[in-house]
Structures are given as structure tokens and as C-alpha cells.
Motif scaffolding. Structure first.
Motif, PDB file in Angstrom:
ATOM      1  N   MET A  59       0.886  -1.138   0.198  1.00 53.59           N
ATOM      2  CA  MET A  59       0.138  -0.155   0.021  1.00 53.59           C
ATOM      3  C   MET A  59       0.597   0.993  -0.002  1.00 53.59           C
ATOM      4  N   MET A  60       0.724   2.047  -0.847  1.00 54.45           N
ATOM      5  CA  MET A  60       1.322   3.350  -1.029  1.00 54.45           C
ATOM      6  C   MET A  60       1.270   4.280   0.204  1.00 54.45           C
ATOM      7  N   ILE A  61       2.020   5.092   0.512  1.00 55.08           N
ATOM      8  CA  ILE A  61       1.942   6.170   1.688  1.00 55.08           C
ATOM      9  C   ILE A  61       1.041   6.960   1.412  1.00 55.08           C
ATOM     10  N   ASN A  62       0.516   7.485   0.343  1.00 52.75           N
ATOM     11  CA  ASN A  62      -0.588   8.291  -0.054  1.00 52.75           C
ATOM     12  C   ASN A  62      -1.989   7.584   0.244  1.00 52.75           C
ATOM     13  N   GLN A  63      -1.919   6.365  -0.009  1.00 51.84           N
ATOM     14  CA  GLN A  63      -3.269   5.840   0.465  1.00 51.84           C
ATOM     15  C   GLN A  63      -3.355   5.530   1.919  1.00 51.84           C
ATOM     16  N   LEU A  64      -2.399   5.538   2.593  1.00 51.17           N
ATOM     17  CA  LEU A  64      -2.287   5.359   4.167  1.00 51.17           C
ATOM     18  C   LEU A  64      -2.664   6.751   4.622  1.00 51.17           C
ATOM     19  N   LEU A  65      -2.178   7.876   4.254  1.00 50.31           N
ATOM     20  CA  LEU A  65      -2.777   9.208   4.713  1.00 50.31           C
ATOM     21  C   LEU A  65      -3.898   9.561   4.239  1.00 50.31           C
ATOM     22  N   ASN A  66      -4.525   9.218   2.872  1.00 50.28           N
ATOM     23  CA  ASN A  66      -5.698   9.712   2.454  1.00 50.28           C
ATOM     24  C   ASN A  66      -6.293   8.536   2.023  1.00 50.28           C
ATOM     25  N   PRO A  67      -7.142   7.782   2.563  1.00 46.46           N
ATOM     26  CA  PRO A  67      -7.721   6.335   2.219  1.00 46.46           C
ATOM     27  C   PRO A  67      -8.617   6.668   0.820  1.00 46.46           C
ATOM     28  N   ASN A  68      -9.068   7.905   0.745  1.00 45.32           N
ATOM     29  CA  ASN A  68      -9.791   8.215  -0.309  1.00 45.32           C
ATOM     30  C   ASN A  68      -9.089   8.919  -1.703  1.00 45.32           C
ATOM     31  N   GLY A  69      -7.701   8.592  -1.543  1.00 43.78           N
ATOM     32  CA  GLY A  69      -6.961   9.488  -2.589  1.00 43.78           C
ATOM     33  C   GLY A  69      -7.162   9.216  -3.797  1.00 43.78           C
ATOM     34  N   GLN A  70      -7.638   7.913  -4.269  1.00 41.61           N
ATOM     35  CA  GLN A  70      -7.849   7.853  -5.641  1.00 41.61           C
ATOM     36  C   GLN A  70      -9.000   8.352  -6.084  1.00 41.61           C
ATOM     37  N   GLN A  71      -9.976   8.504  -5.406  1.00 40.36           N
ATOM     38  CA  GLN A  71     -11.393   9.113  -5.428  1.00 40.36           C
ATOM     39  C   GLN A  71     -10.910  10.944  -5.573  1.00 40.36           C
ATOM     40  N   GLN A  72     -10.099  11.265  -4.727  1.00 37.20           N
ATOM     41  CA  GLN A  72      -9.784  12.677  -4.743  1.00 37.20           C
ATOM     42  C   GLN A  72      -9.040  13.249  -5.961  1.00 37.20           C
ATOM     43  N   GLN A  73      -8.067  12.063  -6.431  1.00 31.86           N
ATOM     44  CA  GLN A  73      -7.396  12.231  -7.518  1.00 31.86           C
ATOM     45  C   GLN A  73      -8.208  12.387  -8.631  1.00 31.86           C
ATOM     46  N   GLN A  74      -9.146  11.701  -8.680  1.00 36.65           N
ATOM     47  CA  GLN A  74     -10.114  11.391 -10.049  1.00 36.65           C
ATOM     48  C   GLN A  74     -10.985  12.641  -9.979  1.00 36.65           C
ATOM     49  N   GLN A  75     -11.356  13.424  -8.731  1.00 44.88           N
ATOM     50  CA  GLN A  75     -12.125  14.820  -8.792  1.00 44.88           C
ATOM     51  C   GLN A  75     -11.260  15.609  -9.357  1.00 44.88           C
ATOM     52  N   ASN A  76     -10.066  15.688  -8.925  1.00 46.48           N
ATOM     53  CA  ASN A  76      -9.245  16.820  -9.517  1.00 46.48           C
ATOM     54  C   ASN A  76      -9.002  16.642 -10.853  1.00 46.48           C
ATOM     55  N   GLN A  77      -9.095  15.578 -11.508  1.00 43.11           N
ATOM     56  CA  GLN A  77      -8.854  15.344 -13.020  1.00 43.11           C
ATOM     57  C   GLN A  77     -10.327  16.042 -13.387  1.00 43.11           C
ATOM     58  N   ASN A  78     -11.218  16.158 -12.872  1.00 40.08           N
ATOM     59  CA  ASN A  78     -12.667  16.885 -13.474  1.00 40.08           C
ATOM     60  C   ASN A  78     -12.768  18.315 -13.205  1.00 40.08           C
ATOM     61  N   ILE A  79     -11.571  18.901 -12.586  1.00 46.68           N
ATOM     62  CA  ILE A  79     -11.624  20.470 -12.352  1.00 46.68           C
ATOM     63  C   ILE A  79     -11.205  20.855 -13.575  1.00 46.68           C
ATOM     64  N   ILE A  80     -11.891  22.102 -14.143  1.00 46.56           N
ATOM     65  CA  ILE A  80     -11.664  22.878 -15.101  1.00 46.56           C
ATOM     66  C   ILE A  80     -11.194  24.284 -14.750  1.00 46.56           C
ATOM     67  N   GLN A  81      -9.891  24.683 -14.810  1.00 43.20           N
ATOM     68  CA  GLN A  81      -9.342  25.865 -14.299  1.00 43.20           C
ATOM     69  C   GLN A  81      -8.426  26.109 -14.923  1.00 43.20           C
ATOM     70  N   ASN A  82      -8.218  27.508 -15.170  1.00 42.81           N
ATOM     71  CA  ASN A  82      -6.713  28.150 -15.762  1.00 42.81           C
ATOM     72  C   ASN A  82      -5.827  28.293 -14.426  1.00 42.81           C
ATOM     73  N   PRO A  83      -4.577  28.208 -15.155  1.00 40.51           N
ATOM     74  CA  PRO A  83      -3.391  28.526 -13.920  1.00 40.51           C
ATOM     75  C   PRO A  83      -3.731  29.858 -13.522  1.00 40.51           C
ATOM     76  N   LYS A  84      -3.272  30.182 -12.044  1.00 44.34           N
ATOM     77  CA  LYS A  84      -3.148  31.314 -11.220  1.00 44.34           C
ATOM     78  C   LYS A  84      -2.128  32.312 -11.828  1.00 44.34           C
ATOM     79  N   PRO A  85      -2.211  33.624 -12.009  1.00 42.67           N
ATOM     80  CA  PRO A  85      -1.212  34.529 -12.357  1.00 42.67           C
ATOM     81  C   PRO A  85       0.056  34.271 -11.762  1.00 42.67           C
ATOM     82  N   PRO A  86       1.218  34.297 -12.204  1.00 41.95           N
ATOM     83  CA  PRO A  86       2.456  34.240 -11.612  1.00 41.95           C
ATOM     84  C   PRO A  86       2.522  35.173 -10.522  1.00 41.95           C
ATOM     85  N   GLY A  87       3.268  34.975  -9.530  1.00 44.25           N
ATOM     86  CA  GLY A  87       3.409  35.893  -8.369  1.00 44.25           C
ATOM     87  C   GLY A  87       2.351  36.120  -7.525  1.00 44.25           C
ATOM     88  N   GLU A  88       1.568  35.485  -7.565  1.00 46.60           N
ATOM     89  CA  GLU A  88       0.242  35.737  -6.682  1.00 46.60           C
ATOM     90  C   GLU A  88       0.637  35.070  -5.351  1.00 46.60           C
TER      91      GLU A  88
END
Length: 126
Positions: free
Chosen positions: A1-30
């Protein structure tokens, strides 16, 4: 079991949710941590919130206006306010300050079927 899964048992679901986010990068220097002073993002967000508030009031005023010219004036103000809100939203989205979540086709289909079933309960059908 990977360390990320130990720290966040829902890591796979959270990673999948992040892939569904549509967002432009924030301005540099913010800055990562925001102080109490208002910045560009705060001012634009405040403007967008104000537009939303005004649109609610203008909608009601347009519905309830008894004079045709007054109704037309309210509709014009409502349209101009909507255009302003759209420009503010576009600015926020372009700068990475506004994010959206892409929805899977299956979830869209389920919502459509659910609300389409409600139409049989409407008293009038067009």
C-alpha cells in the motif's frame, strides 16, 4: 500500500475529482497566503457578487412593472448587468480564480431522467 493511500484512504477518488476540475493557472507571483487587504481578485469577486444581487432585484422589478416602458428599461438594465457579470466571470476564469467541475455523462443522464420524470407531475403541459 502506498504512503498516500495510508494518509488519505480516499486518495484515488480525490485524484479522480481533481481531473474533473476545469481551471486556468493562477497568475504568476500571486501570494500563497492572502493578507487582509483587498486585491484584484477580491474587487472582481465583489463586483460579480454585486451584479448577481442586482440581477435578482431587476428580475423582480421587471416582472412587477405595470408600465411597458418601465418594463423595457428594467430589461435593458438587466441585460447590461448580465453582460457585466459575464465579463467579470470571464476575467476570473481566465486568471484561474474561478474553477468548474466537469460532470460525467452518466451523471448528466441520471439528472435528466430524474427531472424529466417530474414533468408528468406538472398541471399544464405545453
Amino acid at each position: 500500500m502506498m504512503i498516500n493511500q495510508l494518509l488519505n484512504p480516499n486518495g484515488q477518488q480525490q485524484q479522480q475529482q481533481n481531473q474533473n476540475i476545469i481551471q486556468n493557472p493562477k497568475p504568476p507571483g500571486e501570494p500563497q497566503v492572502k493578507g487582509p487587504e483587498m486585491n484584484d481578485r477580491d474587487f472582481i469577486n465583489d463586483g460579480l457578487s454585486t451584479c448577481k444581487y442586482l440581477m435578482e432585484g431587476l428580475n423582480i422589478a421587471a416582472w412587477e412593472s405595470s408600465h411597458q416602458q418601465l418594463h423595457a428599461d428594467y430589461l435593458q438594465m438587466l441585460n447590461e448587468t448580465q453582460q457585466c457579470a459575464r465579463e467579470l466571470y470571464n476575467t476570473m476564469f481566465q486568471k484561474g480564480w474561478y474553477k468548474l467541475e466537469a460532470v460525467e455523462q452518466q451523471k448528466l443522464q441520471q439528472a435528466y431522467q430524474q427531472f424529466n420524470g417530474y414533468s408528468s407531475q406538472f398541471p399544464y403541459r405545453g
